[in-house]
Scaffold this active site. Structure first.
Site, short mmCIF file in Angstrom:
data_model
loop_
_atom_site.label_atom_id
_atom_site.label_comp_id
_atom_site.label_asym_id
_atom_site.label_seq_id
_atom_site.Cartn_x
_atom_site.Cartn_y
_atom_site.Cartn_z
CG ASP A 55 -4.25 -10.49 -5.50
OD1 ASP A 55 -4.47 -11.64 -4.91
OD2 ASP A 55 -3.24 -9.88 -5.23
CE LYS A 56 -9.15 -12.67 -0.01
NZ LYS A 56 -8.15 -13.29 1.23
CG HIS A 57 -6.58 -6.70 0.38
ND1 HIS A 57 -5.23 -7.13 1.03
CD2 HIS A 57 -6.97 -5.86 1.29
CE1 HIS A 57 -5.15 -6.32 2.03
NE2 HIS A 57 -6.18 -5.74 2.49
CB SER A 58 -8.93 -10.72 3.28
OG SER A 58 -9.66 -10.34 4.64
CB THR A 90 -2.10 -15.03 3.71
OG1 THR A 90 -3.57 -14.83 3.79
CG2 THR A 90 -2.19 -16.25 2.54
NE ARG A 98 -1.32 4.54 8.13
CZ ARG A 98 -1.79 3.70 7.43
NH1 ARG A 98 -1.10 3.00 6.51
NH2 ARG A 98 -2.99 3.23 7.81
CB SER A 140 -1.48 1.11 3.03
OG SER A 140 -0.52 0.14 3.63
CE LYS A 194 0.94 -3.81 1.26
NZ LYS A 194 0.47 -2.51 1.79
CE LYS A 195 -3.71 -7.68 -2.29
NZ LYS A 195 -3.20 -8.84 -2.56
#
Length: 435
Positions: A79-82, A119, A167, A182, A186-187
């Site tokens: 996976d990828k996260h930005s 996304t 928050r 955070s 999830k990832k």
């Protein structure tokens, strides 16, 4: 255990035990911890920080507060996260490209936040596409298409869902430790074998300074690796839009231009780099350069677009979307050029202002309950260093109403700076950060 003692420990600069943080996270998930206690914990973490040990423990506790997915597939789960930016539609290109390289990508994504697009909102601009899937359908899409882009279910990291909401209303969103926990909770709950992080810096990013972006990247990478997920980060520039269009359907169009080989540019470049990093880390490529070439190769051959088409169809969208995407994407009723008031070089962008202009058009949310208009946005934005003649368009506004178009045009004029000399265009890829 006692929430008050855990809060006091963080307040005084100490580190609660893993068991204490596990209990606190479960209390966030099931309501055993009150909103007041959650807010006090968040403020203590913001002001005093957590140690690296505490950050890892909190991340794992939040991951374990709900369901953890496990996969039995024919390749690594990546996976990828930005961290977010304007015109950032990398996920739409990279997920199917990784699938075409033999990986499986169960991408749990988010919606628009602040001035940046989400996304899920982009994907949902394709008619019929559903991003809220039950687990059985989620698994089916990943198995058939090699990738799926979906919203997190209520069962994934529920402690994060609760703490983030607190928050958001207690001025504690900026905590480096809580941002890290955070994102990664999830990832990590998605059962990944590898992760690449795109941490952006510049006027269109959340982290405006490179020092802040680097600190976040280092925190994310060290925490994810300590939690057992091989992870690297790329520090990338966000001083100009990644593609020349902002807005949900408009960015899908840009992603399709790259996936079908009709466009190159920064989106194709960064997709290849991020893919190269995670393929190399996962052993699907001998090194980053070879991995990047493989990503470019599956895009050039059409295999990445084929996987994207399978994903769209499996999630309820048109079967022939890739072949004729322009026919399916919604169009705005008002399209207006924004003429440049003077001649000059495009010398700089206020990226956040451009993103907020799209939000004001209806392309994002000012409150959670807002309905997003997928057709609105900005297009034909010239890149840094472009010479623009007086009267030549600085952008095209796509709006639902003339009044909204007028406001967006004024925002564009205020957000794009023109100068007499060509600016130095920063490198797209600033650095790579590993464990």
């Amino acid at each position: 255990m006692d929430a008050r003692r855990i809060i006091a420990t963080v307040r005084d600069g100490g580190t609660p035990s893993r068991a204490e943080l596990g209990w606190f996270a479960q209390g966030l998930a099931d309501g055993g911890v009150t909103d007041a206690q959650a807010g006090a914990f968040a403020m203590a973490a913001l002001l005093r920080g957590l140690s690296e040990e505490g950050r890892v423990a909190l991340t794992l506790a939040m991951r374990d507060s709900g369901q953890r997915l496990q996969w039995d597939l024919g390749g690594p789960v990546l996976d990828k996260h930005s961290t977010g930016g304007i015109g950032d539609c990398v996920s739409l290109v990279l997920a199917p490209a990784l699938a075409a390289c033999g990986a499986y990508v169960p991408m749990i994504s988010g919606r628009g936040l602040g001035h940046t697009g989400g996304t899920l909102d982009k994907l949902e601009s394709i008619p019929g596409v559903a991003t809220t899937l039950d687990e059985a359908r989620f698994r089916d899409v990943v198995g058939k298409a090699g990738c799926a882009i979906v919203a997190a279910s209520a069962r994934i990291a529920p402690a994060d869902r609760r703490l983030y909401a607190v928050r958001d209303v207690t001025a504690t969103v900026e905590s480096l430790d809580l941002i890290t926990a955070s994102i990664l909770s999830k990832k990590l709950a998605a059962g990944l074998d590898g992760l690449v992080l795109d941490v952006k810096t510049g006027s269109g990013a959340f982290m405006k300074s490179e020092d802040d972006a680097r600190a976040l990247a280092q925190a994310l990478v060290s925490t994810a690796n300590a939690a057992g997920c091989p992870t690297s980060a790329v520090l990338s520039d966000m001083n100009q839009p990644l593609v020349p269009a902002l807005g949900n359907a408009l960015e899908v169009d840009q992603a399709m231009l790259v996936l079908t080989g009709a466009a190159k540019g920064p989106l194709a470049e960064i997709s290849a780099v991020l893919g190269g990093v995670v393929l190399a880390d996962a052993g699907l490529a001998p090194d980053i350069e070879d991995g990047a070439n493989r990503i470019a190769g599956v895009i050039a051959s059409g295999r990445a677009a084929e996987h994207f088409g399978r994903m769209v169809a499996a999630q309820g969208g048109p079967v022939e979307f890739v072949e004729n995407w322009a026919r399916f994407l919604p169009e705005a009723t008002v399209i207006r050029e924004v003429p440049s008031p003077v001649a000059g070089y495009v010398a700089g962008f206020d990226g956040e202002a451009l993103g907020l202009a799209v939000v004001d058009l209806g392309g994002g949310r000012q409150v959670e309950s807002d309905v997003v208009d997928p057709a609105v946005g900005l297009s034909d934005i010239p890149p840094l260093g472009t010479w623009v003649e007086k009267g030549q368009p600085l952008a095209r506004v796509h709006a639902a109403r003339t009044g909204a178009a007028d406001r967006a045009a004024q925002a564009v004029l205020g957000a794009i700076r023109l100068g007499d000399t060509a600016p130095q265009v920063p490198a797209l890829i600033r650095d790579r950060i590993t464990a």
